[in-house]
Design a protein around this motif. Sequence first.
Motif, mmCIF file in Angstrom:
data_model
loop_
_atom_site.group_PDB
_atom_site.id
_atom_site.type_symbol
_atom_site.label_atom_id
_atom_site.label_comp_id
_atom_site.label_asym_id
_atom_site.label_seq_id
_atom_site.Cartn_x
_atom_site.Cartn_y
_atom_site.Cartn_z
ATOM 1 N N LYS A 8 0.850 -1.190 0.000
ATOM 2 C CA LYS A 8 0.000 0.000 0.000
ATOM 3 C C LYS A 8 0.889 1.244 0.000
ATOM 4 O O LYS A 8 1.662 1.458 0.928
ATOM 5 N N ILE A 9 0.797 2.048 -1.049
ATOM 6 C CA ILE A 9 1.612 3.258 -1.181
ATOM 7 C C ILE A 9 0.987 4.363 -0.332
ATOM 8 O O ILE A 9 -0.167 4.730 -0.540
ATOM 9 N N LEU A 10 1.747 4.891 0.611
ATOM 10 C CA LEU A 10 1.274 5.960 1.478
ATOM 11 C C LEU A 10 1.753 7.326 0.992
ATOM 12 O O LEU A 10 1.014 8.299 1.061
ATOM 13 N N THR A 11 2.991 7.382 0.512
ATOM 14 C CA THR A 11 3.600 8.627 0.050
ATOM 15 C C THR A 11 4.637 8.316 -1.022
ATOM 16 O O THR A 11 5.327 7.307 -0.936
ATOM 17 N N VAL A 12 4.742 9.195 -2.001
ATOM 18 C CA VAL A 12 5.842 9.154 -2.964
ATOM 19 C C VAL A 12 6.472 10.531 -2.900
ATOM 20 O O VAL A 12 5.814 11.536 -3.172
ATOM 21 N N SER A 13 7.730 10.588 -2.488
ATOM 22 C CA SER A 13 8.331 11.887 -2.205
ATOM 23 C C SER A 13 9.849 11.826 -2.357
ATOM 24 O O SER A 13 10.408 10.791 -2.706
ATOM 25 N N LYS A 14 10.475 12.956 -2.057
ATOM 26 C CA LYS A 14 11.938 13.059 -2.016
ATOM 27 C C LYS A 14 12.326 13.714 -0.697
ATOM 28 O O LYS A 14 11.601 14.551 -0.173
ATOM 29 N N ASP A 15 13.489 13.344 -0.206
ATOM 30 C CA ASP A 15 14.071 14.008 0.943
ATOM 31 C C ASP A 15 15.568 14.125 0.707
ATOM 32 O O ASP A 15 16.041 13.878 -0.413
ATOM 33 N N ILE A 16 16.308 14.445 1.726
ATOM 34 C CA ILE A 16 17.753 14.641 1.573
ATOM 35 C C ILE A 16 18.459 13.349 1.135
ATOM 36 O O ILE A 16 19.496 13.390 0.482
ATOM 37 N N GLN A 17 17.857 12.193 1.446
ATOM 38 C CA GLN A 17 18.427 10.908 1.057
ATOM 39 C C GLN A 17 18.094 10.528 -0.388
ATOM 40 O O GLN A 17 18.695 9.625 -0.938
ATOM 41 N N GLY A 18 17.082 11.193 -0.970
ATOM 42 C CA GLY A 18 16.678 10.889 -2.338
ATOM 43 C C GLY A 18 15.211 10.522 -2.434
ATOM 44 O O GLY A 18 14.458 10.596 -1.465
ATOM 45 N N PRO A 19 14.773 10.085 -3.621
ATOM 46 C CA PRO A 19 13.368 9.720 -3.818
ATOM 47 C C PRO A 19 13.033 8.401 -3.113
ATOM 48 O O PRO A 19 13.880 7.517 -2.992
ATOM 49 N N TYR A 20 11.763 8.286 -2.680
ATOM 50 C CA TYR A 20 11.327 7.084 -1.988
ATOM 51 C C TYR A 20 9.808 6.962 -2.019
ATOM 52 O O TYR A 20 9.095 7.914 -2.338
ATOM 53 N N MET A 21 9.347 5.775 -1.674
ATOM 54 C CA MET A 21 7.931 5.529 -1.400
ATOM 55 C C MET A 21 7.838 5.097 0.056
ATOM 56 O O MET A 21 8.625 4.268 0.508
ATOM 57 N N LYS A 22 6.891 5.656 0.763
ATOM 58 C CA LYS A 22 6.551 5.173 2.086
ATOM 59 C C LYS A 22 5.403 4.204 1.853
ATOM 60 O O LYS A 22 4.384 4.570 1.262
ATOM 61 N N MET A 23 5.592 2.928 2.285
ATOM 62 C CA MET A 23 4.608 1.893 1.979
ATOM 63 C C MET A 23 4.290 1.053 3.212
ATOM 64 O O MET A 23 5.140 0.870 4.083
ATOM 65 N N LYS A 24 3.077 0.545 3.232
ATOM 66 C CA LYS A 24 2.666 -0.414 4.251
ATOM 67 C C LYS A 24 2.764 -1.797 3.623
ATOM 68 O O LYS A 24 2.181 -2.053 2.565
ATOM 69 N N VAL A 25 3.539 -2.663 4.257
ATOM 70 C CA VAL A 25 3.795 -4.005 3.755
ATOM 71 C C VAL A 25 3.256 -5.012 4.768
ATOM 72 O O VAL A 25 3.597 -4.941 5.949
ATOM 73 N N PHE A 36 10.938 2.774 1.037
ATOM 74 C CA PHE A 36 11.443 1.997 -0.083
ATOM 75 C C PHE A 36 12.118 2.965 -1.038
ATOM 76 O O PHE A 36 11.451 3.739 -1.733
ATOM 77 N N GLY A 37 13.440 2.993 -1.052
ATOM 78 C CA GLY A 37 14.191 3.908 -1.888
ATOM 79 C C GLY A 37 13.951 3.685 -3.376
ATOM 80 O O GLY A 37 13.764 2.558 -3.819
ATOM 81 N N LEU A 38 13.935 4.783 -4.124
ATOM 82 C CA LEU A 38 13.707 4.735 -5.568
ATOM 83 C C LEU A 38 14.848 5.425 -6.300
ATOM 84 O O LEU A 38 15.432 6.381 -5.792
ATOM 85 N N ASP A 39 15.126 4.983 -7.509
ATOM 86 C CA ASP A 39 16.027 5.719 -8.385
ATOM 87 C C ASP A 39 15.197 6.792 -9.083
ATOM 88 O O ASP A 39 13.969 6.729 -9.119
ATOM 89 N N GLU A 40 15.858 7.782 -9.619
ATOM 90 C CA GLU A 40 15.171 8.947 -10.201
ATOM 91 C C GLU A 40 14.204 8.592 -11.338
ATOM 92 O O GLU A 40 13.062 9.056 -11.329
ATOM 93 N N PRO A 41 14.604 7.774 -12.330
ATOM 94 C CA PRO A 41 13.658 7.473 -13.419
ATOM 95 C C PRO A 41 12.388 6.770 -12.928
ATOM 96 O O PRO A 41 11.274 7.117 -13.333
ATOM 97 N N THR A 42 12.545 5.801 -12.046
ATOM 98 C CA THR A 42 11.381 5.084 -11.527
ATOM 99 C C THR A 42 10.521 6.017 -10.680
ATOM 100 O O THR A 42 9.289 5.986 -10.773
ATOM 101 N N TYR A 43 11.147 6.858 -9.878
ATOM 102 C CA TYR A 43 10.413 7.837 -9.068
ATOM 103 C C TYR A 43 9.532 8.727 -9.944
ATOM 104 O O TYR A 43 8.353 8.940 -9.634
#
Length: 135
Positions: A8-25, A36-43
């Motif tokens: 379940k995707i809660l947030t798709v965002s960027k922070d100082i560490q880079g792009p990520y999804m906050k998810m409930k697993v 869940f860290g993302l690379d830029e193209p996938t983000y």
Amino acid sequence: MNVIGNFKILTVSKDIQGPYMKMKVTLSDGTSTIRFGLDEPTYEHIKEIVSKNYFDSLAKGYRFELLPYYATYQEIDNSQPVFMGSIRCIQDHRAKNIQFPCTERFAGNLEWFKHAVYSTEDIKHLTLDGYEGHF
């Protein structure tokens, strides 16, 4: 794979560490909220998907789930493989699967979940409690 249902995707965002999804697993021994860290193209592809209202532009209550698998194909023989992830968009009783191009790294992370994650302990380093970064 011990993932029960989709992520379940809660947030798709960027922070100082880079792009990520906050998810409930949800796993067989419980549920965890992870970063869940993302690379830029996938983000970029995922961010575009979760920013749209697919059924009704005025409707509320959309939710998105990352399906815990990917597809790969080659457009022509001996070419680089193309990796595709899938997100399920849900609103009330309607649902739609949306495929998106992703990187081999992202596909590899999904593969890691499939073969190496058996319990919430295996993803503790990605949870709010275990992650050293910020949400």
